[in-house]
Structures are given as C-alpha cells and as structure tokens.
Design an enzyme around this catalytic site. Structure first.
Site, mmCIF file in Angstrom:
data_model
loop_
_atom_site.group_PDB
_atom_site.id
_atom_site.type_symbol
_atom_site.label_atom_id
_atom_site.label_comp_id
_atom_site.label_asym_id
_atom_site.label_seq_id
_atom_site.Cartn_x
_atom_site.Cartn_y
_atom_site.Cartn_z
ATOM 1 C CG LEU A 37 26.930 6.702 15.016
ATOM 2 C CD1 LEU A 37 27.053 6.287 16.482
ATOM 3 C CD2 LEU A 37 25.566 6.306 14.467
ATOM 4 C CD GLU A 39 24.604 16.292 18.663
ATOM 5 O OE1 GLU A 39 23.857 16.134 19.634
ATOM 6 O OE2 GLU A 39 25.813 15.997 18.680
ATOM 7 C CG HIS A 41 22.934 8.509 13.991
ATOM 8 N ND1 HIS A 41 23.826 9.058 13.110
ATOM 9 C CD2 HIS A 41 22.138 7.696 13.256
ATOM 10 C CE1 HIS A 41 23.588 8.594 11.888
ATOM 11 N NE2 HIS A 41 22.568 7.763 11.943
ATOM 12 C CD GLU A 152 8.832 13.252 14.398
ATOM 13 O OE1 GLU A 152 9.137 14.423 14.052
ATOM 14 O OE2 GLU A 152 7.879 12.993 15.175
ATOM 15 C CE LYS A 153 17.559 13.153 6.753
ATOM 16 N NZ LYS A 153 17.685 11.942 5.992
ATOM 17 C CG ASP A 154 15.389 8.041 7.818
ATOM 18 O OD1 ASP A 154 15.737 8.148 6.631
ATOM 19 O OD2 ASP A 154 16.161 8.273 8.769
ATOM 20 N NE ARG A 191 22.565 7.130 1.191
ATOM 21 C CZ ARG A 191 21.726 6.244 1.756
ATOM 22 N NH1 ARG A 191 20.767 6.663 2.561
ATOM 23 N NH2 ARG A 191 21.840 4.951 1.501
HETATM 24 P P1 AMP Z 1 20.622 5.580 9.767
HETATM 25 O O1 AMP Z 1 21.926 5.268 10.422
HETATM 26 O O2 AMP Z 1 20.697 6.663 8.760
HETATM 27 O O3 AMP Z 1 19.893 4.347 9.299
HETATM 28 O O4 AMP Z 1 19.707 6.184 10.921
HETATM 29 C C1 AMP Z 1 19.549 5.535 12.149
HETATM 30 C C2 AMP Z 1 18.460 6.226 12.927
HETATM 31 O O5 AMP Z 1 18.820 7.602 13.139
HETATM 32 C C3 AMP Z 1 17.115 6.232 12.191
HETATM 33 O O6 AMP Z 1 16.070 6.029 13.129
HETATM 34 C C4 AMP Z 1 17.075 7.615 11.611
HETATM 35 O O7 AMP Z 1 15.780 8.091 11.371
HETATM 36 C C5 AMP Z 1 17.763 8.423 12.701
HETATM 37 N N1 AMP Z 1 18.272 9.689 12.183
HETATM 38 C C6 AMP Z 1 19.081 9.866 11.103
HETATM 39 N N2 AMP Z 1 19.279 11.191 10.896
HETATM 40 C C7 AMP Z 1 18.576 11.851 11.847
HETATM 41 C C8 AMP Z 1 18.368 13.236 12.160
HETATM 42 N N3 AMP Z 1 18.917 14.208 11.444
HETATM 43 N N4 AMP Z 1 17.568 13.537 13.212
HETATM 44 C C9 AMP Z 1 16.985 12.562 13.947
HETATM 45 N N5 AMP Z 1 17.149 11.246 13.700
HETATM 46 C C10 AMP Z 1 17.928 10.895 12.669
#
Ligand code: AMP
Length: 282
Positions: A37, A39, A41, A152-154, A191
């Site tokens: 995790l 900021e 998340h 919205e990042k994804d 990543r």
């Molecule tokens: P992940 O653990 O990468 O699968 O991400 C979990 C959630 O966190 C997903 O809804 C992502 O879009 C969100 N997330 C990841 N990075 C960011 C970011 N930089 N800003 C906002 N949300 C993020």
C-alpha cells in the site's frame, strides 16, 4: 499511535461483520487492493471513511489477473506493514483471504466484460480484465458493502467494473477516486518500487508528456498527431517502448477524432522490465 486492525480470512467471518454493521444501520465501504500500500490506496480508504461509517479493505494478490510471464511471484507483499497503514487511515477491518478461499479446487467461472475491456489494456494484457472482473465480482458478493471505491489511476479497470456491476445487478455503488501523484507528478503505484534511480527520473516525464498532449489537442492539434508526438516524446524520455498513448471517449474508451464529448488520454509504456500506466481527463 496505531491500533491493531482486525483481520478476517474467510467468507462467513467477513459476511458476519459486514451484515452486523449494516443491520445496525451503518454504511459500509469496501476498498479492494493487492497490498504493497501507498498514499494512493490510503486516499481511497480515507474517502471511504468520509462517505461511510465502516471501511473494509481487501488484500489479495489475484493470480488470475497476471499472465504466466508477468510479475505475480515478485509482486511486493507486506501484510503487517499494510495493516499498520490501514489502521492509521481509519480502516475498520482487513479481509485477507488465502488463494484457496478465493479459488477453491474446481473453480471454473470467469466474468468477461466485452466492449470496454477490449482495447488498450485488453489488447496488451488479454488475460487481465477477465481476472479483475472475476475477483471483484467475488469480493463484492462476499462482502456486500454499500459502496466500493476504486482509483482512477486504473481508469479502464474502473469503467470495466462499473459496467460489470451494472450488467450483473450487483447491489453495490461503484465510486471512482482521483489519482494520487508524487510531487513530480508520477502516479503512485506499487510497481514504482521496481524502478532504478535513472528509471524513476524518466518515469516522471510520462505525466508531463500527457499534459503537453492535452494542451496540444485543446489548442486544435489533430488527435492522431498529438498521440504520435506524445509516443515519440515518451521514447525520447528514456522509455524502452510504448504500448499505447491514446485519446479516447471517457466512458466507452472508443477512439475519437474530435473533442465533442468528455475525453481521456491513456498511456502504457515500459521502463526496463517495469510497465507503467497513467491517464488524465482532457
Ligand atoms: P492495486 O493494489 O494496485 O490493485 O490497487 C488497488 C486500488 O487502488 C485500485 O482501485 C487502484 O486504482 C487504486 N490505486 C492504485 N494507485 C492509485 C493512485 N496512485 N491513486 C489513486 N488510486 C490508486
């Protein structure tokens, strides 16, 4: 001071907790993550806590959304560190299931969302959205919160999940939250930890190049020309290759030739062995 965060690892325990809260008239928010995790998340957790009374965060590195050659094995994992950060951000419960809870022996169902899954990430990671839609369907049905929060990042993933929840009548509101960035504009991502110091410097150029492309198309440059120019600049910045830099309809992600409706610029590019994605509203 950090308080310790309650953890559940099986579906009946998760359901009991969430059902008890909802039965008491409390609103429950869900934040699905793969851990490691940052900021970005935590901003989802804080938003969920503002809008709901209780927040459940899920932690599961979902094998079905990684292709065999991708980074499933080396994906960063730190459950204790994640739990401490979540407690500090106001999360009330961590759901961290083992693989066998999510995909027991004989598991054979796939959730496939067409159209919005097809271009961009769907073209370069054809296994990806099937894995995401399947695991998110399970997480939503296992917990049945009022609202689930996604970054919205994804951006394409968010559109796929909205479509999936609508199409399957899953009774959970899906809410998108803005991308959290480093001070130089790089979108935060688990990543980013893979990047060398040189790659990290080059990585910051991606969002700047996207800003320049937005300025260009707003100023009247044809969309195709702005896309080509941006991809050229990404390579010049030191990226090894570009999967796409594309300006699309903000909802359907279909290609567009003019800015008559809300649009989005989306990009994916490689720095060494690390693939970065980013997107912005136009
Ligand atoms: P992940 O653990 O990468 O699968 O991400 C979990 C959630 O966190 C997903 O809804 C992502 O879009 C969100 N997330 C990841 N990075 C960011 C970011 N930089 N800003 C906002 N949300 C993020």
């Amino acid at each position: 001071m950090t308080t310790s965060l309650p953890v559940v690892r099986d579906v009946p325990s998760l359901r009991n907790e969430v059902a008890a809260w909802r039965g008491a008239g409390l609103k429950v928010g869900l934040v699905p993550t793969m851990g490691a995790l940052h900021e970005g998340h935590l901003s989802l957790v804080r938003t969920a806590k503002e809008k709901c009374d209780r927040v459940v965060t899920t932690l599961f590195v979902n094998p079905r959304q990684f292709a065999p050659h991708e980074d499933f094995e080396r994906y960063p994992r730190d459950e204790a560190g994640d739990a401490a950060m979540l407690a500090g951000a106001g999360c009330d419960l961590l759901y961290a299931p083992e693989r066998a809870v999510m995909y027991p022996e004989g598991f054979s169902t796939n959730v496939i969302v067409s159209d919005v899954s097809t271009p961009l990430e769907g073209e370069f990671r054809p296994h990806f959205f099937g894995g995401v839609a399947t695991v998110v369907t399970k997480l939503l049905l296992q917990s049945l919160p009022d609202t689930a929060f996604f970054g919205e990042k994804d951006y394409q993933q968010l559109q796929v999940i909205k479509r999936m929840a609508r199409d399957l009548d899953i009774p959970v509101a899906i809410e998108g939250c803005p991308t959290v960035r480093e001070s130089d504009g790089l979108a935060m991502s688990s990543r980013n930890a893979y990047l060398t110091a040189d790659e990290r410097r080059a990585a910051a150029r991606l969002n700047q190049i996207m800003h320049d492309a937005i300025k260009a198309v707003r100023g009247g440059e044809p969309i195709a020309a702005a896309e080509t120019e941006a991809a050229r600049h990404v390579i010049a910045a030191g990226f090894a290759s570009v999967d796409y830099v594309s300006i699309r309809d903000a909802e359907s992600l279909a290609p567009i030739t003019s800015l008559t409706r809300p649009a989005r610029i989306l990009a994916a590019a490689w720095l060494g062995k690390t693939r970065l994605i980013d997107n912005m509203a136009i």
